[in-house]
Design a protein around this motif. Sequence first.
Motif, PDB file in Angstrom:
ATOM      1  N   MET A 179      -1.308  16.021 -71.300  1.00  0.00           N
ATOM      2  CA  MET A 179      -0.606  14.782 -70.937  1.00  0.00           C
ATOM      3  C   MET A 179       0.318  15.037 -69.750  1.00  0.00           C
ATOM      4  SD  MET A 179       2.183  12.734 -73.249  1.00  0.00           S
ATOM      5  CE  MET A 179       1.006  12.145 -74.448  1.00  0.00           C
ATOM      6  N   THR A 180       0.284  14.122 -68.785  1.00  0.00           N
ATOM      7  CA  THR A 180       1.195  14.243 -67.638  1.00  0.00           C
ATOM      8  C   THR A 180       2.320  13.219 -67.803  1.00  0.00           C
ATOM      9  OG1 THR A 180      -0.605  14.954 -66.223  1.00  0.00           O
ATOM     10  CG2 THR A 180       1.370  14.138 -65.118  1.00  0.00           C
ATOM     11  N   ILE A 181       3.557  13.724 -67.825  1.00  0.00           N
ATOM     12  CA  ILE A 181       4.731  12.858 -68.007  1.00  0.00           C
ATOM     13  C   ILE A 181       5.456  12.758 -66.668  1.00  0.00           C
ATOM     14  CG2 ILE A 181       6.943  12.593 -69.218  1.00  0.00           C
ATOM     15  CD1 ILE A 181       5.725  14.261 -71.523  1.00  0.00           C
ATOM     16  N   GLY A 182       5.706  11.538 -66.208  1.00  0.00           N
ATOM     17  CA  GLY A 182       6.376  11.328 -64.916  1.00  0.00           C
ATOM     18  C   GLY A 182       7.795  10.812 -65.107  1.00  0.00           C
ATOM     19  N   ILE A 183       8.740  11.407 -64.391  1.00  0.00           N
ATOM     20  CA  ILE A 183      10.152  11.001 -64.473  1.00  0.00           C
ATOM     21  C   ILE A 183      10.573  10.441 -63.109  1.00  0.00           C
ATOM     22  CG2 ILE A 183      12.500  11.771 -65.078  1.00  0.00           C
ATOM     23  CD1 ILE A 183      10.471  12.516 -67.267  1.00  0.00           C
ATOM     24  N   PRO A 184      10.585   9.110 -62.952  1.00  0.00           N
ATOM     25  CA  PRO A 184      11.005   8.553 -61.656  1.00  0.00           C
ATOM     26  C   PRO A 184      12.521   8.613 -61.468  1.00  0.00           C
ATOM     27  CG  PRO A 184       9.814   6.928 -63.015  1.00  0.00           C
ATOM     28  CD  PRO A 184      10.201   8.069 -63.902  1.00  0.00           C
ATOM     29  N   ARG A 185      12.947   8.499 -60.231  1.00  0.00           N
ATOM     30  CA  ARG A 185      14.372   8.336 -59.924  1.00  0.00           C
ATOM     31  C   ARG A 185      14.718   6.875 -60.224  1.00  0.00           C
ATOM     32  NH1 ARG A 185      17.273   6.907 -55.474  1.00  0.00           N
ATOM     33  NH2 ARG A 185      15.357   6.459 -54.346  1.00  0.00           N
ATOM     34  N   GLU A 186      15.815   6.649 -60.945  1.00  0.00           N
ATOM     35  CA  GLU A 186      16.213   5.274 -61.279  1.00  0.00           C
ATOM     36  C   GLU A 186      16.711   4.568 -60.027  1.00  0.00           C
ATOM     37  OE1 GLU A 186      15.768   3.835 -64.297  1.00  0.00           O
ATOM     38  OE2 GLU A 186      14.862   5.720 -64.957  1.00  0.00           O
ATOM     39  N   ILE A 187      16.298   3.308 -59.836  1.00  0.00           N
ATOM     40  CA  ILE A 187      16.689   2.616 -58.606  1.00  0.00           C
ATOM     41  C   ILE A 187      17.651   1.448 -58.849  1.00  0.00           C
ATOM     42  CG2 ILE A 187      14.581   3.291 -57.359  1.00  0.00           C
ATOM     43  CD1 ILE A 187      13.601   0.381 -57.786  1.00  0.00           C
ATOM     44  N   LYS A 188      17.974   1.160 -60.096  1.00  0.00           N
ATOM     45  CA  LYS A 188      18.909   0.047 -60.363  1.00  0.00           C
ATOM     46  C   LYS A 188      20.275   0.373 -59.737  1.00  0.00           C
ATOM     47  CE  LYS A 188      20.498  -3.027 -63.944  1.00  0.00           C
ATOM     48  NZ  LYS A 188      19.778  -3.997 -64.715  1.00  0.00           N
ATOM     49  N   THR A 189      20.890  -0.613 -59.107  1.00  0.00           N
ATOM     50  CA  THR A 189      22.169  -0.397 -58.426  1.00  0.00           C
ATOM     51  C   THR A 189      23.196   0.207 -59.382  1.00  0.00           C
ATOM     52  OG1 THR A 189      21.654  -2.428 -57.273  1.00  0.00           O
ATOM     53  CG2 THR A 189      23.859  -1.524 -56.914  1.00  0.00           C
ATOM     54  N   GLY A 190      23.818   1.288 -58.932  1.00  0.00           N
ATOM     55  CA  GLY A 190      24.878   1.914 -59.723  1.00  0.00           C
ATOM     56  C   GLY A 190      24.360   2.804 -60.834  1.00  0.00           C
TER      57      GLY A 190
END
Length: 368
Positions: A1-12
């Motif tokens: 299984m490949t798990i991806g962790i994106p950078r959060e883009i919500k302001t603040g």
Amino acid sequence: MTIGIPREIKTGETRVATTPAICRRLTALGARVLVEKHAGVRAGFTDAGYRAAGATIIASAERLWRSADVILKVKEPLPEEFERIQPGRTIFTYLHLAAAPELARELVRKNVLGIAYETVESPDGTLPLLKPMSQIAGRLATQVGAHYLESQVGGTGVLLGGVPGVAPAHVVVLGAGNAGAHAARIAAGMGARVTVLDLDSHKLDVLDSEYHGRVVTLQASPANIGHAVAEADLVIGAVLVPGARAPVVVTERMVRSMRPGSVIVDIAIDQGGCVETIRATSHQEPTFVKHGVIHYAVPNMPAMVGRTATLALTQATEPFVATLAERGLERALTENRGLARGINTRAGRIVNPTIARLLGDHGELATN
Ligand SMILES: NC(=O)c1ccc[n+]([C@@H]2O[C@H](COP(=O)([O-])OP(=O)(O)OC[C@H]3O[C@@H](n4cnc5c(N)ncnc54)[C@H](O)[C@@H]3O)[C@@H](O)[C@H]2O)c1
């Protein structure tokens, strides 16, 4: 299984969905972990740390979303992220679909398996992935309230704990649940006079036993609330009726009765707020003044303490993510009922009954 962790883009937003230590565990269980470049920086976790834990750092968000079977996030995907969502894949994050019909439609349209942190359950029926964020928001509420009572920011200039010979501030907490109990704990610890009101007498019993009268507990009748609010320096709103809009327990008339420069922190704003005069604010502009009273209502307070909030959140999600990595999706969801309760969308349908009722089966807003 490949798990991806994106950078959060919500302001603040400062949190990240996994730490290097948890990455190490997931890779040891056989998962491939992809982390978007700088995803953990605002929580104090470097790319080098993730790399040393066996993760691959990916510079492009699009590539990360394309390559992962499971996307592990903190906040719900924002409209800017919709085109990155891949058909038939899995997203495990806070979804709050009742408040995000467009996202619900997108997940349904793309046959996404959407697992929501907020509906994952413990065997005793409690919500283990909501609790730590409520505790943090509760503790922060007192800290934030103490700050806005300061003279330089328009407050009454009352020190929460007072000093010998001068009375402390009166902190009134509405709701004795996760957030309210922790707000009361910090207020009592700072030396304030604390009153907590709830409808649930068992919750009040627990506080009474814990503080031996140091925290005053009151049944949350309108008369008791009105009386307490009128003489409060700081009011903290922390009531919740699960799955519903927060009940308005502090009326505009009660707000008018407060001293100018007093402060309201409404933690329940993510459910609409429990104060009649409240509206959502943001980390950029956290307060407004109405009837002379400072109102604070930021819906994602834990982002103020990205490090602590990331550690608390990921500690809570770790067992569930590890189960996914170890057992694979289908087996994990069959064997772990609490995790399966987190499924909100699957195979082109909204499967959580409460959300389906609210939005309609295909993510259309119900008209009634
Ligand atoms: N703003 C933020 O950043 C943030 C972060 C986390 C949680 N929250 C929110 O904080 C709120 C509280 O969450 P929680 O985990 O503490 O909930 P909880 O269920 O643990 O506690 C809620 C309490 O409210 C009480 N209550 C319900 N109706 C009431 C009424 N009419 N009068 C008095 N008391 C009443 C319940 O008996 C319960 O004890 C929720 O809306 C949650 O989403 C906000």
